[in-house]
Design an enzyme around this catalytic site. Structure first.
Site, PDB file in Angstrom:
ATOM      1  N   SER A  55       0.633  -1.123   0.026  1.00 32.47           N
ATOM      2  CA  SER A  55      -0.127   0.132   0.046  1.00 32.47           C
ATOM      3  C   SER A  55       0.809   1.622  -0.048  1.00 32.47           C
ATOM      4  O   SER A  55       0.555   2.515  -0.477  1.00 32.47           O
ATOM      5  CB  SER A  55      -0.940  -0.026   1.354  1.00 32.47           C
TER       6      SER A  55
ATOM      7  N   THR B 185      -1.565   4.513   3.144  1.00 27.59           N
ATOM      8  CA  THR B 185      -2.163   5.331   2.425  1.00 27.59           C
ATOM      9  C   THR B 185      -2.371   6.732   2.713  1.00 27.59           C
ATOM     10  O   THR B 185      -1.812   7.563   1.883  1.00 27.59           O
ATOM     11  CB  THR B 185      -3.593   4.600   1.714  1.00 27.59           C
TER      12      THR B 185
ATOM     13  N   GLU C 208     -10.000   6.841   2.203  1.00 24.13           N
ATOM     14  CA  GLU C 208      -9.627   5.649   2.095  1.00 24.13           C
ATOM     15  C   GLU C 208     -10.740   4.622   2.784  1.00 24.13           C
ATOM     16  O   GLU C 208     -10.764   4.857   4.030  1.00 24.13           O
ATOM     17  CB  GLU C 208      -8.264   5.387   2.344  1.00 24.13           C
TER      18      GLU C 208
ATOM     19  N   ASP D 274      -9.093  -4.053   2.944  1.00 22.85           N
ATOM     20  CA  ASP D 274      -7.890  -4.632   2.788  1.00 22.85           C
ATOM     21  C   ASP D 274      -7.453  -5.621   3.866  1.00 22.85           C
ATOM     22  O   ASP D 274      -7.121  -6.586   3.663  1.00 22.85           O
ATOM     23  CB  ASP D 274      -6.631  -3.592   2.468  1.00 22.85           C
TER      24      ASP D 274
ATOM     25  N   HIS E 283      -6.883  -9.689   4.256  1.00 19.75           N
ATOM     26  CA  HIS E 283      -5.790 -10.214   4.749  1.00 19.75           C
ATOM     27  C   HIS E 283      -5.808 -11.337   5.639  1.00 19.75           C
ATOM     28  O   HIS E 283      -5.170 -12.303   5.632  1.00 19.75           O
ATOM     29  CB  HIS E 283      -4.733  -9.102   5.463  1.00 19.75           C
TER      30      HIS E 283
ATOM     31  N   ASP F  36      -5.283   0.586  -4.574  1.00 15.48           N
ATOM     32  CA  ASP F  36      -4.043   0.448  -4.661  1.00 15.48           C
ATOM     33  C   ASP F  36      -3.456  -0.790  -5.033  1.00 15.48           C
ATOM     34  O   ASP F  36      -2.388  -0.990  -5.694  1.00 15.48           O
ATOM     35  CB  ASP F  36      -3.324   0.873  -3.433  1.00 15.48           C
TER      36      ASP F  36
ATOM     37  N   HIS G 102      -1.036  -9.743  -0.883  1.00 12.44           N
ATOM     38  CA  HIS G 102      -1.510  -8.840  -1.894  1.00 12.44           C
ATOM     39  C   HIS G 102      -1.232  -9.758  -3.182  1.00 12.44           C
ATOM     40  O   HIS G 102      -0.747 -10.672  -3.297  1.00 12.44           O
ATOM     41  CB  HIS G 102      -0.774  -7.484  -2.206  1.00 12.44           C
TER      42      HIS G 102
END
Length: 637
Positions: free
Chosen positions: A198, A252, A396, A401, A405, A443, A558
């Site tokens: 990120s 971010t 954001e 995200d 994960h 991203d 990712h």
């Protein structure tokens, strides 16, 4: 006869007996000369322009056609365990927390095209759906539709209904707010890897330049600061803002407002964000999110600082900032009089670390992403309308995200749905404020989500069950913490622990068909140390949901896939077409930053020169903040 390559049918020439010559003949019957190279270039450019125009027109037509289905409000569903809502509830898209003004563009002003023939001020809302890939949007769309149908009594929700639910055929006119803004895709690699993190991904947006994984707005080779679009906007006199559901010092938001060689240096990032620790000596007008632990003195419980600096107090003293800690305090900052402007800057830190997942937020006093976005747009919009001051705002959806994960499909999808509600609010703002552009992009993708994860013997059933995800009431992180807390507080027997597992997952996930093996495994994990077995517990809980929904994951990290790129230029067809044409197609992630620079007429080079003139290469950070390890650990993305 031996064929020459030009006449060889296998190569694509005219072939034997073809009366059409390769080169045209002139009137005298002699072969014509080949066209000059520039003729082909000119023809190619003209064809490219025609194709781009057609694509833009098609996208604009898609954005303006059809009816957009309303997003289901999670607050309409029955409550899960431990529901209480001391904070303010979600406002619907287009409303303002703390005021009854639901029409920010109702009074003509400098930004209103009807009040003047001069071009309206240009503003940009850049929204980042951290970790959301194309498959995530597909899954979220079906879950939203399932929730809508369940609310109407047409279909049941939950794992128990998964095998008997009717096939839900998505109507062609059912879309999420993002769907009507799709213009292309963005490529995501960093300078150091085909799979970005990120920090590098956000730096591509903020500096319009590639850097290495872990870098926060610094150059890849000499690790010198690169000016960001937020900093350049502030230098140019625009208002600026950051909104995130993570710590505001996370990758971010940090990449727009700080410069460090390692993203792990969050204490340094905090100092640069609100304490004037850069040569620019400024603070964004709005900083809303989590992460108090990096702003509190070391002596305060929960702090992660190595000194006694109180950065919240420093922001108040140095920049006159107003500091708030709860949703109600944030809403109270907005004057009830729609003509009154709030005081800038505002520092809202609503948690010691990341904010809660949307599923868990009702148990906190934290604002939602929609509420923070609404506050930011209403605050910035009032000044835009009254004084003509434009702005740059980055929003954001950070926890999308983190859920991926952890391979937590419920938290992942429900945070995406909240993100779409914030997008809907931003779209309405753009419609009401000509000159404002909305861009949404990820991203990177996280988790490698698959809708329809069937393994093993044939025959395959080719299905997945959105109703399982629609029914989830709490994140796996919330449930894991509850199970560990119950075990520590009660020292239960194995039988009592298993009974508690069954009851808790029945409430939190609406799963009542747990297998004996699942119950035993989760109960045994609860007996172990929370610090050493959290990841295993999260995996076991996530599997309970994923297996019943028939969705899968390929990684806890990712992936390198391209991500969707969305843009919207407002209700005016001509303005929207120009924005769409500027971003349509397959783009590098740095193109998003370049677009913002050009649209707002920013001078990144000047800001970079100012930053670099103040000193040499940035250090990795103090000894108590280790360098970015280059791999995912909980809390990184």
């Amino acid at each position: 006869m031996e064929l020459s390559p030009r006449n060889d049918p296998e190569i694509g020439g005219a072939g034997v007996g073809d009366p059409s010559p390769i080169l045209p003949e002139d009137p005298a019957g002699k072969p014509g000369r080949p066209r000059p190279w520039w003729v082909f270039v000119l023809v190619g450019l003209l064809l490219g322009a025609l194709v781009a125009g057609a694509v833009a027109a098609a996208v604009v037509a898609t954005q303006r056609s059809g009816s957009e289905a309303p997003l289901p409000d999670p607050s309409d569903s029955s409550p899960g365990p431990s529901d209480s809502s001391p904070g303010s509830g979600d406002s619907s898209p287009g409303s303002s927390p703390g005021s009854g003004d639901s029409s920010p563009g109702s009074s003509p002003g400098p930004g209103d095209a009807s009040s003047s023939s001069t071009p309206p001020p240009r503003s940009v809302i850049l929204m980042v759906s951290d970790g959301s890939g194309p498959a995530s949007m597909t899954v979220a769309r079906y879950v939203a539709y399932h929730m809508q149908q369940a609310a109407a009594g047409n279909v049941a929700m939950g794992a128990d209904a998964a095998g008997a639910e009717p096939l839900l055929v998505l109507p062609e006119d059912f879309t999420l707010p993002l769907d009507r803004m799709l213009v292309g895709t963005a490529r995501t690699r960093s300078s150091s890897s085909l799979v970005t993190d990120s920090a590098a991904g956000a730096t591509a947006f903020s500096c319009a330049a590639k850097t290495y994984n872990g870098a926060i707005a610094v150059t890849p080779d000499d690790r010198l600061p690169c000016g960001t679009i937020l900093e350049a906007a502030a230098v140019a006199g625009l208002r600026t803002g950051l909104v995130a559901t993570s710590r505001v010092t996370h990758a971010t938001p940090a990449a727009f407002s700080a410069h460090v060689a390692s993203r792990s240096s969050e204490n340094q990032i905090a100092e640069q964000q609100v304490a004037g620790a850069t040569p620019l000596d400024f603070m964004p007008d709005l900083v809303l999110g989590g992460g108090r632990r990096h702003f509190m003195p070391k002596s305060v419980r929960g702090s992660r600082r190595s000194d006694e600096r109180d950065l919240m107090a420093e922001a108040e003293q140095r920049f006159g900032a107003t500091v708030v800690r709860t949703a109600n305090q944030l809403a109270a900052l907005l004057p009830s009089d729609p003509a009154a402007q709030p005081a800038f800057p505002v520092l809202g830190l609503f948690s010691d670390t990341h904010l809660a997942y949307e599923l868990d937020r009702p148990t906190t006093d934290q604002p939602s992403l929609l509420e923070m976005t609404d506050f930011a747009l209403e605050s910035l919009g009032r000044e835009l309308r009254q004084t003509g001051t434009p702005f740059f705002l980055m929003v954001e959806g950070s926890k999308i995200d983190l859920a991926a994960h952890d391979q937590d499909p419920g938290a992942h999808v429900h945070d995406i749905l909240m993100y779409n509600r914030a997008v809907d609010r931003a779209r309405a703002f753009v419609d009401e404020h000509p000159g404002t552009v909305l861009i949404s992009v990820s991203d990177h993708e996280t988790g490698g989500l698959t809708a329809g994860a069937e393994v093993g013997a044939s025959p395959k059933s080719y299905l997945w069950h959105p109703g399982v995800l629609a029914a989830v009431q709490r994140s796996t992180d919330f449930v894991a913490a509850e199970l560990f807390t119950f075990e520590r507080a009660n020292s239960p027997t194995q039988e009592a622990m298993e009974a508690h597992v069954v009851a808790t997952l029945g409430q939190a996930f609406r799963v009542t068909d747990l297998t004996p093996a699942e119950v035993t495994a989760i109960a045994e994990l609860a007996f172990f140390s929370r610090t050493t077995h959290t990841d295993a517990m999260l995996q076991a809980l996530g599997n309970v949901i994923s297996h019943r929904a028939v969705i899968g994951w390929t990684t806890h990290g990712h992936t390198g896939v391209d991500v969707n790129l969305y843009a919207y230029g407002g209700a005016d067809a001509g303005a929207n077409a120009a924005i769409v044409a500027s971003l349509a197609g397959s783009r590098e992630n740095t193109d998003i930053g370049r677009f913002v620079v050009n649209y707002l007429d920013l001078d990144l080079a000047q800001v970079t020169a100012t930053l670099q003139a103040a000193g040499g290469a940035l250090m990795l950070g103090p000894a108590d903040e280790p360098a970015w390890p280059g791999a995912y650990t909980r809390g990184h993305g």
